[in-house]
Design a protein around this motif. Sequence first.
Motif, PDB file in Angstrom:
ATOM      1  N   TYR A 172      -8.822   6.102  14.644  1.00 37.15           N
ATOM      2  CA  TYR A 172      -8.756   5.872  13.203  1.00 37.15           C
ATOM      3  C   TYR A 172     -10.154   5.667  12.647  1.00 37.15           C
ATOM      4  N   ASP A 173     -10.303   5.970  11.367  1.00 32.89           N
ATOM      5  CA  ASP A 173     -11.534   5.644  10.673  1.00 32.89           C
ATOM      6  C   ASP A 173     -11.647   4.130  10.560  1.00 32.89           C
ATOM      7  N   LEU A 174     -12.844   3.600  10.807  1.00 32.44           N
ATOM      8  CA  LEU A 174     -13.042   2.152  10.789  1.00 32.44           C
ATOM      9  C   LEU A 174     -12.672   1.558   9.438  1.00 32.44           C
ATOM     10  N   ALA A 175     -12.967   2.261   8.352  1.00 29.92           N
ATOM     11  CA  ALA A 175     -12.638   1.751   7.017  1.00 29.92           C
ATOM     12  C   ALA A 175     -11.131   1.599   6.842  1.00 29.92           C
ATOM     13  N   GLU A 176     -10.349   2.531   7.411  1.00 29.68           N
ATOM     14  CA  GLU A 176      -8.899   2.442   7.306  1.00 29.68           C
ATOM     15  C   GLU A 176      -8.363   1.273   8.121  1.00 29.68           C
ATOM     16  N   VAL A 177      -8.960   1.040   9.283  1.00 33.33           N
ATOM     17  CA  VAL A 177      -8.563  -0.120  10.091  1.00 33.33           C
ATOM     18  C   VAL A 177      -8.827  -1.407   9.328  1.00 33.33           C
ATOM     19  N   ARG A 178     -10.000  -1.466   8.697  1.00 35.92           N
ATOM     20  CA  ARG A 178     -10.367  -2.660   7.932  1.00 35.92           C
ATOM     21  C   ARG A 178      -9.375  -2.901   6.788  1.00 35.92           C
ATOM     22  N   LYS A 179      -8.952  -1.839   6.141  1.00 40.94           N
ATOM     23  CA  LYS A 179      -7.986  -1.962   5.045  1.00 40.94           C
ATOM     24  C   LYS A 179      -6.631  -2.461   5.559  1.00 40.94           C
ATOM     25  N   THR A 180      -6.194  -1.911   6.677  1.00 40.10           N
ATOM     26  CA  THR A 180      -4.895  -2.319   7.215  1.00 40.10           C
ATOM     27  C   THR A 180      -4.925  -3.768   7.679  1.00 40.10           C
ATOM     28  N   LEU A 181      -6.036  -4.193   8.248  1.00 38.43           N
ATOM     29  CA  LEU A 181      -6.157  -5.593   8.661  1.00 38.43           C
ATOM     30  C   LEU A 181      -6.200  -6.520   7.450  1.00 38.43           C
ATOM     31  N   ALA A 182      -6.761  -6.031   6.327  1.00 38.07           N
ATOM     32  CA  ALA A 182      -6.736  -6.824   5.095  1.00 38.07           C
ATOM     33  C   ALA A 182      -5.297  -7.016   4.630  1.00 38.07           C
ATOM     34  N   ALA A 199      -2.761  -6.975   6.648  1.00 37.32           N
ATOM     35  CA  ALA A 199      -2.147  -7.832   7.661  1.00 37.32           C
ATOM     36  C   ALA A 199      -2.424  -9.311   7.407  1.00 37.32           C
ATOM     37  N   ALA A 200      -3.480  -9.604   6.643  1.00 39.98           N
ATOM     38  CA  ALA A 200      -3.834 -10.993   6.348  1.00 39.98           C
ATOM     39  C   ALA A 200      -3.079 -11.547   5.144  1.00 39.98           C
ATOM     40  N   ALA A 207       3.449  -1.004  10.625  1.00 40.98           N
ATOM     41  CA  ALA A 207       2.069  -0.719  11.014  1.00 40.98           C
ATOM     42  C   ALA A 207       1.174  -1.916  10.714  1.00 40.98           C
ATOM     43  N   ILE A 208       1.375  -2.538   9.566  1.00 45.78           N
ATOM     44  CA  ILE A 208       0.578  -3.707   9.182  1.00 45.78           C
ATOM     45  C   ILE A 208       0.793  -4.847  10.170  1.00 45.78           C
ATOM     46  N   ARG A 209       2.032  -5.114  10.513  1.00 43.16           N
ATOM     47  CA  ARG A 209       2.338  -6.196  11.465  1.00 43.16           C
ATOM     48  C   ARG A 209       1.782  -5.880  12.846  1.00 43.16           C
ATOM     49  N   ALA A 210       1.829  -4.610  13.226  1.00 39.95           N
ATOM     50  CA  ALA A 210       1.284  -4.220  14.529  1.00 39.95           C
ATOM     51  C   ALA A 210      -0.212  -4.460  14.589  1.00 39.95           C
ATOM     52  N   PHE A 211      -0.912  -4.115  13.515  1.00 40.87           N
ATOM     53  CA  PHE A 211      -2.353  -4.353  13.476  1.00 40.87           C
ATOM     54  C   PHE A 211      -2.650  -5.845  13.561  1.00 40.87           C
ATOM     55  N   ALA A 212      -1.827  -6.663  12.903  1.00 41.13           N
ATOM     56  CA  ALA A 212      -2.022  -8.113  12.974  1.00 41.13           C
ATOM     57  C   ALA A 212      -1.869  -8.607  14.407  1.00 41.13           C
ATOM     58  N   THR A 213      -0.885  -8.075  15.109  1.00 42.96           N
ATOM     59  CA  THR A 213      -0.666  -8.481  16.499  1.00 42.96           C
ATOM     60  C   THR A 213      -1.823  -8.038  17.381  1.00 42.96           C
ATOM     61  N   LEU A 214      -2.299  -6.806  17.174  1.00 45.62           N
ATOM     62  CA  LEU A 214      -3.446  -6.320  17.945  1.00 45.62           C
ATOM     63  C   LEU A 214      -4.673  -7.201  17.698  1.00 45.62           C
ATOM     64  N   ARG A 215      -4.887  -7.578  16.433  1.00 46.59           N
ATOM     65  CA  ARG A 215      -5.994  -8.479  16.098  1.00 46.59           C
ATOM     66  C   ARG A 215      -5.829  -9.821  16.810  1.00 46.59           C
ATOM     67  N   ASP A 254      -5.565 -16.402  -0.988  1.00 47.91           N
ATOM     68  CA  ASP A 254      -4.761 -17.603  -1.173  1.00 47.91           C
ATOM     69  C   ASP A 254      -3.279 -17.226  -1.100  1.00 47.91           C
ATOM     70  N   HIS A 255      -2.629 -17.569   0.014  1.00 46.94           N
ATOM     71  CA  HIS A 255      -1.231 -17.190   0.210  1.00 46.94           C
ATOM     72  C   HIS A 255      -0.312 -17.799  -0.844  1.00 46.94           C
ATOM     73  N   LYS A 256      -0.561 -19.042  -1.211  1.00 43.86           N
ATOM     74  CA  LYS A 256       0.281 -19.696  -2.212  1.00 43.86           C
ATOM     75  C   LYS A 256       0.200 -18.958  -3.544  1.00 43.86           C
ATOM     76  N   ARG A 257      -1.012 -18.544  -3.907  1.00 35.27           N
ATOM     77  CA  ARG A 257      -1.172 -17.801  -5.155  1.00 35.27           C
ATOM     78  C   ARG A 257      -0.489 -16.438  -5.066  1.00 35.27           C
ATOM     79  N   GLN A 258      -0.627 -15.781  -3.927  1.00 37.74           N
ATOM     80  CA  GLN A 258       0.063 -14.506  -3.726  1.00 37.74           C
ATOM     81  C   GLN A 258       1.566 -14.679  -3.919  1.00 37.74           C
TER      82      GLN A 258
END
Length: 251
Positions: free
Chosen positions: A131-141, A143-144, A108-116, A171-175
Amino acid sequence: MTTLNILWNDLVATPRNVRKVKTGIESLAASMASEDGQIQNLVVIAREDGKYEVIVGERRRRAAVHNVKTKVWGRDATLRCELRDGKNATSISYAENAEREDMHPADAIRAFATLRDEGFTEEAIANRYLYDLAEVRKTLALAALSPKVINALAANRIDVACAQAFTLTDDHKRQERILKRYRTAHEVRRALTETKVTTGHRLFSFVGMDAYQAAGGTITGDLFSPKGEGYADDPDLVQRLVDEKLDTGVE
């Protein structure tokens, strides 16, 4: 929309299918080989080489391959497919898979990234799939996040709560460094906020958000905090403002 019976060997997996995490197909293969046969059509798009990419129904395609290779079906077996335009492939795939409870969160996360990436705004995704906009925002977060973090989620090396904790830094490197050491949400959240103070802390509440930001303080938001709290990035500034407020006797 055109319905075709397509030879099993002319059907191929596509990277545009949002379902990446594979699960067993033996029971599905047995069901498809029963007298009930194939119940749902596959959804495909045509390729220039004469093959067809499976946008919806990858597990059914793999079940068919299993049945042919185990000689349950002959090599002339066909599957009933709906031929679609390739432009909306990701959207079609997500819409079908989102209705199924066993869709892995990483898919689902990857799909949202592709849609974005295909140009869908947060509002467009929310409206399209109700979907609730807040849930979309969370999933896109989510996806990042670094692909390595999402891959760890897909492999069940971390859970969704842990993935959510990684959103406290972009920061992806830190993650990725933290991912090598920690596997729980508590550990990740602690590692990412050890030099910060929560906005729910009594000292921050005493200072107040307006005074802190007016003094140049910045906030790291936490989309997944149940109380909507975040983190003040400069605890020294918080303490200085507390001291100043106490010195002036302001309540």
